[in-house]
Motif scaffolding. Structure first.
Motif, PDB file in Angstrom:
ATOM      1  N   MET A  80       8.466  -1.914  -1.741  1.00 58.35           N
ATOM      2  CA  MET A  80       8.501  -2.967  -2.753  1.00 58.35           C
ATOM      3  C   MET A  80       8.026  -4.310  -2.205  1.00 58.35           C
ATOM      4  O   MET A  80       7.590  -5.175  -2.963  1.00 58.35           O
ATOM      5  CB  MET A  80       9.907  -3.086  -3.340  1.00 58.35           C
ATOM      6  N   ILE A  81       8.115  -4.489  -0.907  1.00 56.50           N
ATOM      7  CA  ILE A  81       7.642  -5.734  -0.297  1.00 56.50           C
ATOM      8  C   ILE A  81       6.175  -5.637   0.107  1.00 56.50           C
ATOM      9  O   ILE A  81       5.374  -6.528  -0.181  1.00 56.50           O
ATOM     10  CB  ILE A  81       8.505  -6.079   0.941  1.00 56.50           C
ATOM     11  N   THR A  82       5.811  -4.525   0.765  1.00 55.01           N
ATOM     12  CA  THR A  82       4.463  -4.426   1.347  1.00 55.01           C
ATOM     13  C   THR A  82       3.381  -4.106   0.327  1.00 55.01           C
ATOM     14  O   THR A  82       2.241  -4.551   0.496  1.00 55.01           O
ATOM     15  CB  THR A  82       4.446  -3.359   2.456  1.00 55.01           C
ATOM     16  N   PHE A  83       3.684  -3.371  -0.737  1.00 52.83           N
ATOM     17  CA  PHE A  83       2.638  -3.042  -1.703  1.00 52.83           C
ATOM     18  C   PHE A  83       2.077  -4.284  -2.406  1.00 52.83           C
ATOM     19  O   PHE A  83       0.858  -4.428  -2.534  1.00 52.83           O
ATOM     20  CB  PHE A  83       3.139  -2.009  -2.713  1.00 52.83           C
ATOM     21  N   PRO A  84       2.917  -5.209  -2.902  1.00 49.19           N
ATOM     22  CA  PRO A  84       2.339  -6.438  -3.464  1.00 49.19           C
ATOM     23  C   PRO A  84       1.534  -7.233  -2.430  1.00 49.19           C
ATOM     24  O   PRO A  84       0.460  -7.765  -2.750  1.00 49.19           O
ATOM     25  CB  PRO A  84       3.568  -7.222  -3.937  1.00 49.19           C
ATOM     26  N   LEU A  85       2.031  -7.315  -1.185  1.00 50.25           N
ATOM     27  CA  LEU A  85       1.275  -8.007  -0.138  1.00 50.25           C
ATOM     28  C   LEU A  85      -0.057  -7.320   0.128  1.00 50.25           C
ATOM     29  O   LEU A  85      -1.080  -7.980   0.365  1.00 50.25           O
ATOM     30  CB  LEU A  85       2.099  -8.073   1.147  1.00 50.25           C
ATOM     31  N   LEU A  86      -0.050  -5.990   0.072  1.00 47.40           N
ATOM     32  CA  LEU A  86      -1.306  -5.247   0.267  1.00 47.40           C
ATOM     33  C   LEU A  86      -2.305  -5.564  -0.840  1.00 47.40           C
ATOM     34  O   LEU A  86      -3.518  -5.660  -0.585  1.00 47.40           O
ATOM     35  CB  LEU A  86      -1.006  -3.753   0.305  1.00 47.40           C
ATOM     36  N   MET A  87      -1.822  -5.727  -2.068  1.00 45.02           N
ATOM     37  CA  MET A  87      -2.725  -6.062  -3.167  1.00 45.02           C
ATOM     38  C   MET A  87      -3.401  -7.417  -2.931  1.00 45.02           C
ATOM     39  O   MET A  87      -4.604  -7.579  -3.173  1.00 45.02           O
ATOM     40  CB  MET A  87      -1.948  -6.084  -4.497  1.00 45.02           C
ATOM     41  N   TYR A  88      -2.628  -8.383  -2.458  1.00 41.52           N
ATOM     42  CA  TYR A  88      -3.229  -9.689  -2.151  1.00 41.52           C
ATOM     43  C   TYR A  88      -4.224  -9.563  -1.005  1.00 41.52           C
ATOM     44  O   TYR A  88      -5.293 -10.198  -1.029  1.00 41.52           O
ATOM     45  CB  TYR A  88      -2.122 -10.689  -1.787  1.00 41.52           C
TER      46      TYR A  88
END
Length: 556
Positions: A179-187
């Motif tokens: 839940m933390i890394t997937f949004p960061l990966l999108m950016y």
């Protein structure tokens, strides 16, 4: 042959003892131990008279044994009397009254391996295989074992006991990291596509890693901040699609029986096809009129992505805490982070009308992907006066995929050919002629494998070639979308790599569940259809991770 009350036309009635239904010929007599039924007596009953395993609560048994209950050892014909005499308690097996049926399938048969068992809390009858999870044989064999149905567990609202499934995705730590890394990966990928010419962002030769991270944060904050325009675009699209979902023409189909709802099937309204073409028409009108050029999606992609991520968390929090407030949660583990990720409610709906899962399955991902492809085409045409073959291919491919999802939306409620088979088996199939329709949507007179739970496994059509062949088709699409872009950038290849990992894990989970549910029938299916994804005999073979010494193989 002994006549039961049901056979004489009288209605069986419940006794004062919880967990029992009166069947006169199976009650213990009251004239002494010498006249009790023995195993040989029971064996004389006609084999067509199915039997039900009926058990009593531990607490009641203890009360009977110590004389503190009205059913004390002094009462003739009780279980307590048998305990007082030092005799082994007889199995509680009764001839079946005709009005006792399984709550899920509503069938009265109670056979060895799939007997009807009463819940020790609500006294509801369930077939072993109909209940989810299936009722183990130990409940039948050990009378002292208390068994409570999933529906009662859900009503009890005790998150510590409502789920006994093993934790997936690494438990709370694993899902928390996702839940933390997937949004960061999108950016990270968006920054690479926008500011690094399609390459992966990486520190410059004279740049420290901390400076590099600050640079990425500055780009994300400065160019992807969720501004008012992005909120208007995304939420305008979301509300428009919700209105299309609710009010455009469509069909209603029934989903799977829900054990925690007593076998009730929810209605699903499928208006995806009308929604898709209405979306195309409105988008074309807005673009051609100049009110909203489609390439605005590209210009505002970063802020729109931020709004989408925030919206996803908002909806998830709303669904989770709403379920807790209404007491609608099931399969809870008592681990808040894990339960939030997996979902508290099985079928969350807004005001009982808009099904979140059905809505999010097709409209938000695939309609948006098609509109993004159209935005790329319109931007190319504006700048160069033409559209490249690669972009035209992606527009066509994403149109076909989104259209396929929309025209077969009713199959989501219950893979396409396989789900149509399931619907036909349950009598809920709705024949459609949506565009473009191919003639192989439903297998006629298919070859099936019967299972002990009363369902059949489809071993025909596409599923006579490979067990997860629908994943093969999806993987082909993903590879095609990446291949058309070439190899100059790694970013288009993220989706097929991610998808391959995801479907491999999902296939493994499905296989384990099918092995537990169908037993020998599933192994027979694997014998008849040995291929998992690709039906070729010279393919790569991968040993099962959890059973490498058994010789069982997944054949790709």
């Amino acid at each position: 042959m002994v006549s039961t009350r049901a056979q004489t036309g009288e209605t069986p009635r419940r006794t004062p003892h919880p967990g029992f239904v009166e069947t006169p010929t199976r009650r213990l007599p009251s004239d002494g131990p010498e006249s009790r039924h023995t195993g040989s007596d029971i064996s004389k009953v006609d084999s067509n008279d199915m039997q039900i395993s009926v058990r009593k609560k531990n607490a009641q048994r203890k009360a009977e044994g110590d004389g503190s209950s009205p059913l004390s050892p002094k009462t003739p014909g009780t279980v307590g009397r048998n305990a007082a005499e030092g005799r082994k308690k007889p199995k509680r097996r009764y001839t079946r009254p005709r009005d006792i049926v399984c709550k899920l399938c509503e069938k009265p048969d109670s056979r060895v391996g799939n007997q009807i068992v009463f819940c020790d809390r609500c006294n509801t009858p369930w077939h072993q295989a109909c209940h989810q999870p299936p009722i183990p044989e130990s409940v039948i064999e050990v009378e002292e074992a208390e068994w409570v149905c999933a529906e009662c567990l859900a009503r009890k609202q005790d998150p510590a006991i409502a789920s006994t499934d093993p934790l997936e995705f690494g438990g709370s730590l694993g899902v928390g990291m996702m839940m933390i890394t997937f949004p960061l990966l999108m950016y990270y990928l968006w920054i690479g596509a926008t500011f690094y010419d399609g390459h992966l962002p990486w520190p410059a030769s004279n740049q420290s890693f901390s400076d590099f991270l600050r640079q990425l944060g500055s780009l994300a904050y400065g160019r992807a901040f969720p501004n008012a325009k992005a909120w208007t675009i995304y939420w305008g699209f979301l509300v428009f699609e919700a209105a299309c979902y609710l009010y455009l023409p469509g069909i209603t189909v029934q989903g799977k029986p829900l054990p925690h709802e007593g076998g009730r099937r929810l209605d699903y309204y499928c208006s995806g096809l009308w929604s898709f073409y209405t979306t195309i028409g409105v988008a074309a009108a807005l673009h051609l009129s100049g009110v909203f050029p489609l390439y605005t999606i590209l210009d505002e992609f970063g802020p729109i992505m931020s709004v989408a991520i925030i919206t996803a968390f908002l909806i998830s929090f709303t669904a989770y805490f709403s379920a807790l407030y209404r007491g609608a949660q099931i399969r809870m583990t008592g681990r808040p982070v894990y339960d939030f990720f997996m979902g508290a409610e099985l079928n969350p709906r807004m005001f009982g009308l808009l099904d979140f899962k059905m809505f999010s399955e097709v409209r938000m991902p695939w309609y948006l992907l098609f509109l993004i492809s159209c935005a790329t085409a319109t931007r190319q045409y504006e700048q160069f006066g033409s559209v490249s073959g690669e972009v035209a291919f992606l527009v066509m491919a994403h149109f076909l995929y989104a259209n396929a999802c929309a025209k077969g939306e009713e199959c989501i409620a219950t893979t396409c050919q396989k789900n149509r088979f399931r619907q036909e088996e349950r009598g809920t199939l709705v024949e459609r002629r949506t565009f473009p329709q191919l003639p192989w949507q439903t297998v006629q007179n298919p070859h099936v494998i019967k299972t002990q739970v009363g369902e059949s496994i489809l071993a025909d059509g596409w599923y006579g070639y490979a067990r997860k062949i629908h994943y093969t088709a999806d993987m082909y699409f993903a590879l095609s979308w990446a291949l058309i872009t070439g190899f100059s950038s790694p970013l288009p290849w993220f989706y097929p790599v991610f998808f391959a990992i995801m479907i491999s894990h999902r296939a493994y989970r499905d296989i384990k569940k099918c092995e537990a549910k169908y037993g020998e029938a599933w192994y027979e299916y694997k014998r008849q259809v040995p291929y998992l994804f690709i039906p070729v005999s010279t393919s790569f073979e991968m040993l099962k991770v959890d059973d490498a010494n058994s010789g069982n193989k997944y054949i790709f």
